[in-house]
Design a protein around this motif. Structure first.
Motif, mmCIF file in Angstrom:
data_model
loop_
_atom_site.group_PDB
_atom_site.id
_atom_site.type_symbol
_atom_site.label_atom_id
_atom_site.label_comp_id
_atom_site.label_asym_id
_atom_site.label_seq_id
_atom_site.Cartn_x
_atom_site.Cartn_y
_atom_site.Cartn_z
ATOM 1 N N GLY A 120 -7.210 7.743 3.760
ATOM 2 C CA GLY A 120 -6.044 7.095 4.619
ATOM 3 C C GLY A 120 -6.310 6.441 5.943
ATOM 4 N N ASP A 121 -7.318 6.251 6.453
ATOM 5 C CA ASP A 121 -7.528 6.147 7.649
ATOM 6 C C ASP A 121 -7.652 4.332 7.676
ATOM 7 N N LEU A 122 -7.672 3.749 8.918
ATOM 8 C CA LEU A 122 -8.020 2.441 9.004
ATOM 9 C C LEU A 122 -8.914 1.780 8.370
ATOM 10 N N HIS A 123 -10.040 2.215 8.423
ATOM 11 C CA HIS A 123 -11.301 1.808 7.791
ATOM 12 C C HIS A 123 -11.066 2.011 6.200
ATOM 13 N N ALA A 124 -10.429 2.792 5.668
ATOM 14 C CA ALA A 124 -10.335 3.175 4.200
ATOM 15 C C ALA A 124 -9.272 2.004 3.793
ATOM 16 N N ARG A 125 -8.179 1.721 4.414
ATOM 17 C CA ARG A 125 -7.350 0.678 4.130
ATOM 18 C C ARG A 125 -8.071 -0.927 4.125
ATOM 19 N N ARG A 126 -9.062 -1.176 5.127
ATOM 20 C CA ARG A 126 -9.476 -2.471 5.288
ATOM 21 C C ARG A 126 -10.727 -2.470 4.311
ATOM 22 N N GLN A 127 -11.375 -1.324 3.451
ATOM 23 C CA GLN A 127 -12.245 -1.147 2.579
ATOM 24 C C GLN A 127 -11.377 -1.713 1.173
ATOM 25 N N LEU A 128 -10.066 -1.043 1.042
ATOM 26 C CA LEU A 128 -9.334 -1.129 -0.061
ATOM 27 C C LEU A 128 -8.892 -2.827 -0.072
ATOM 28 N N LEU A 129 -8.437 -3.325 0.992
ATOM 29 C CA LEU A 129 -7.981 -4.649 1.037
ATOM 30 C C LEU A 129 -9.118 -5.656 0.815
ATOM 31 N N SER A 130 -10.274 -5.390 1.072
ATOM 32 C CA SER A 130 -11.384 -6.126 0.498
ATOM 33 C C SER A 130 -11.645 -6.118 -0.845
ATOM 34 N N LYS A 131 -11.489 -4.795 -1.382
ATOM 35 C CA LYS A 131 -11.939 -4.699 -2.843
ATOM 36 C C LYS A 131 -10.617 -5.149 -3.771
ATOM 37 N N LEU A 132 -9.363 -5.197 -3.010
ATOM 38 C CA LEU A 132 -8.189 -5.497 -4.107
ATOM 39 C C LEU A 132 -7.713 -7.038 -3.680
ATOM 40 N N GLY A 133 -8.735 -7.856 -3.179
ATOM 41 C CA GLY A 133 -8.381 -9.242 -2.788
ATOM 42 C C GLY A 133 -7.170 -9.562 -1.815
ATOM 43 N N GLN A 134 -7.201 -8.534 -0.849
ATOM 44 C CA GLN A 134 -6.114 -8.815 0.347
ATOM 45 C C GLN A 134 -4.681 -8.657 -0.016
ATOM 46 N N ASP A 135 -4.585 -7.509 -1.167
ATOM 47 C CA ASP A 135 -3.157 -7.387 -1.604
ATOM 48 C C ASP A 135 -2.649 -6.304 -0.598
ATOM 49 N N LYS A 136 -1.857 -6.267 0.122
ATOM 50 C CA LYS A 136 -1.299 -5.311 0.945
ATOM 51 C C LYS A 136 -0.254 -4.460 0.107
ATOM 52 N N PHE A 137 0.377 -4.995 -0.418
ATOM 53 C CA PHE A 137 1.304 -4.188 -1.419
ATOM 54 C C PHE A 137 0.658 -3.253 -2.089
ATOM 55 N N ALA A 138 -0.293 -3.634 -2.912
ATOM 56 C CA ALA A 138 -1.216 -2.696 -3.675
ATOM 57 C C ALA A 138 -1.840 -1.681 -2.778
ATOM 58 N N VAL A 139 -2.302 -1.897 -1.544
ATOM 59 C CA VAL A 139 -3.190 -0.805 -0.748
ATOM 60 C C VAL A 139 -2.089 -0.063 -0.223
ATOM 61 N N HIS A 140 -0.783 -0.734 0.226
ATOM 62 C CA HIS A 140 0.281 0.378 0.699
ATOM 63 C C HIS A 140 0.479 1.441 -0.324
ATOM 64 N N LYS A 141 0.925 0.862 -1.577
ATOM 65 C CA LYS A 141 1.431 1.764 -2.686
ATOM 66 C C LYS A 141 0.251 2.955 -2.746
ATOM 67 N N LEU A 142 -0.799 2.545 -2.782
ATOM 68 C CA LEU A 142 -2.171 3.225 -3.277
ATOM 69 C C LEU A 142 -2.153 4.342 -2.046
ATOM 70 N N VAL A 143 -2.240 4.006 -0.918
ATOM 71 C CA VAL A 143 -2.458 4.983 0.140
ATOM 72 C C VAL A 143 -1.206 5.948 0.445
ATOM 73 N N GLU A 144 0.138 5.398 0.366
ATOM 74 C CA GLU A 144 1.161 6.050 0.739
ATOM 75 C C GLU A 144 1.799 6.827 -0.479
ATOM 76 N N GLU A 145 1.654 6.341 -1.813
ATOM 77 C CA GLU A 145 2.291 7.020 -2.671
ATOM 78 C C GLU A 145 1.309 7.648 -3.825
ATOM 79 N N ILE A 146 0.158 7.080 -4.035
ATOM 80 C CA ILE A 146 -0.548 7.405 -5.327
ATOM 81 C C ILE A 146 -1.669 8.458 -4.522
ATOM 82 N N ALA A 147 -2.030 8.152 -3.493
ATOM 83 C CA ALA A 147 -3.392 9.006 -2.985
ATOM 84 C C ALA A 147 -2.772 10.429 -2.568
#
Length: 117
Positions: free
Chosen positions: A58-85
């Motif tokens: 859930g830190d900044l580096h993790a969010r940036r790694q997820l953005l890189s792997k999910l094609g800069q989809d901020k909605f998916a990263v937000h849902k993944l970090v805030e709701e699913i994880a």
């Protein structure tokens, strides 16, 4: 050397396969359950599990790694970090499940649901 680094190729070239994995991962994160072929589900399952493991930090580096792997989809990263994880904070792995549905009528491909546990 790439000993033991087998990967599902799914009869696609590298760019198409990466796009397919990225799209299916985003769909699973958004809908939490997708219907797909068994081969594609088995290929995308480890990718999604790695994404959830990264999101648990859930830190900044993790969010940036997820953005890189999910094609800069901020909605998916937000849902993944805030709701699913947070759901899986105590779980050491095994975040997804494959449920068999039977063969597809047109070509008898084995169909499955890939869902978050």
């Amino acid at each position: 050397m790439r000993h033991g680094r087998q990967r599902h190729k799914l009869s696609r070239d590298t760019a198409h396969r990466k796009a397919l994995m990225r799209t299916m991962s985003k769909q699973l994160i958004e809908h939490e359950r997708i219907r797909t072929s068994q081969a594609k589900a088995k290929a995308v399952k480890p990718e999604v599990e790695k994404l959830i493991t990264i999101a648990k930090r859930g830190d900044l580096h993790a969010r940036r790694q997820l953005l890189s792997k999910l094609g800069q989809d901020k909605f998916a990263v937000h849902k993944l970090v805030e709701e699913i994880a947070p759901r899986y904070s105590e779980r050491p792995g095994g975040y997804t499940r494959i449920v068999k549905l039977g063969p597809r009528r047109s070509d008898s491909t084995e169909m499955v649901f890939l869902e978050l546990v």
